[in-house]
Scaffold this motif. Structure first.
Motif: not given
Length: 368
Positions: A312-324
């Protein structure tokens, strides 16, 4: 002149050394896990009040070699403890031993306590010491048979600023938060954002740094009650610290999508005397609009070892990376224990720095 030791989190030693030099301490020496310096009684007050990244200020009473309990006893007994500890002072003992012949910490505690009591009893002509006065915490360190004996001038660790009575499930130590903000080179000029603010520690430390406000102003210290440290040293140190404060307008933003954490963050900022300085928002880091066209992001997103399952944390990093990814004008400083963070985030960091959040080994990923 006394010799002092400032223990610190691994990875922050150089920053603590720079702090001590800025407040004009003498003979600053950076070592693994600690920084040594020399100073006077007045510097006990100045260091405790103004250090942001050190964990405590220890006054060294003596240093000697010991490979037997007799050598340990005699070494402690030779120290001028009566110059520091009054006849009714409480003097508990704690410490650690590594790679030494004297490896039993409880036995070392008992021997040091006995030697200190013997020295103080003879100095004051007493067969029994009441220990009903102020606390003078004795600390010892035995490393490769080298013994160092200290008095802890701080009491509670310096990371306990006094503003965080409660935290969320995974608090970030204040000294580490201050180190992250310092590494980002934020000084109050740019827009600052923590989009995973939790209990607000990073944003609060950023505000204290922007204002150049001494982090110890809202708390007390053990040495403030000690007879050999003049009260004038404390009043002068407070006055000096307040004279160095800046009074400007700052754009500091913090948000979280957990209302309970956000409520705690707002309360902590209020206790720190920063009401109105930090703009808090109930917002999701993945969807919120950024407050400016550019600035500095410093954050501690949840990671699997503490608050979320690792995937779940890894998915968060992926999503935040796309956002930024499109936000080229935002410098980013992200701490996590995930060793594959860059792969999930989608970008290699310009720099990495190994840090510790408590006992958890982390890296600060720096995107300039």
């Amino acid at each position: 002149m006394f010799t002092f030791s400032v223990p610190c989190l691994f990875g922050l030693e150089g920053l603590v050394g720079d702090e001590l030099k800025r407040i004009q301490m003498q003979n600053v020496q950076v070592e693994n896990g600690r920084v040594l310096f020399e100073g006077s009684e007045a510097d006990i007050a100045r260091a405790n009040l103004r250090l942001r990244m050190g964990e405590r200020v220890l006054l060294r009473l003596g240093k000697f070699r010991a490979v037997s309990f007799e050598e340990l006893f005699q070494g402690v007994r030779a120290l001028p403890l009566e110059d520091f500890i009054p006849k009714n002072g409480e003097f508990p003992v704690k410490g650690h031993s590594l790679n030494s012949a004297l490896h039993s910490v409880p036995d070392c505690q008992a021997i040091i306590k006995k030697a200190a009591a013997d020295r103080l009893g003879k100095a004051y002509g007493l067969t029994w010491l009441p220990e009903n006065g102020e606390k003078y915490q004795i600390q010892f360190s035995i490393m490769k048979d080298e013994v160092e004996i200290y008095l802890d001038t701080s009491g509670a660790g310096l990371h306990k600023r006094g503003y965080r009575a409660v935290g969320n499930d995974a608090p970030l130590r204040e000294t580490l938060a201050a180190g992250m903000v310092t590494l980002s080179r934020y000084r109050g000029r740019e827009t600052f954002l923590d989009p995973f603010c939790g209990s607000g520690t990073i944003a609060i430390e950023a505000a204290l740094i922007a204002m150049n406000r001494a982090p110890g102003l809202n708390r007390t210290f053990s040495a403030k009650k000690w007879g050999f440290v003049p009260q004038k040293a404390w009043t002068d140190a407070v006055e000096e610290a307040r004279d160095r404060e800046y009074h400007g307008s700052y754009r500091i933003f913090a948000s979280d999508n957990d209302p309970k954490s956000l409520s705690i963050a707002i309360s902590n900022a209020r206790k720190a005397g920063l009401s109105g300085m930090i703009h808090f928002a109930d917002a999701d880091a993945l969807t919120r609009a950024l407050p400016d066209k550019g600035g500095i992001i410093v954050c501690n997103p949840p990671y699997g070892e503490r608050m979320m399952e690792q995937r779940s944390a890894q998915r968060l990093y992926q999503a935040f990376g796309r956002r930024m990814a499109p936000e080229k004008d935002w410098k980013q400083f992200i701490i996590t224990s995930e060793p594959e963070f860059e792969r999930y985030y989608g970008r290699r960091a310009d720099k990495k720095r190994k840090l510790y959040n408590g006992m958890i080994q982390c890296s600060l990923y720096m995107y300039d």
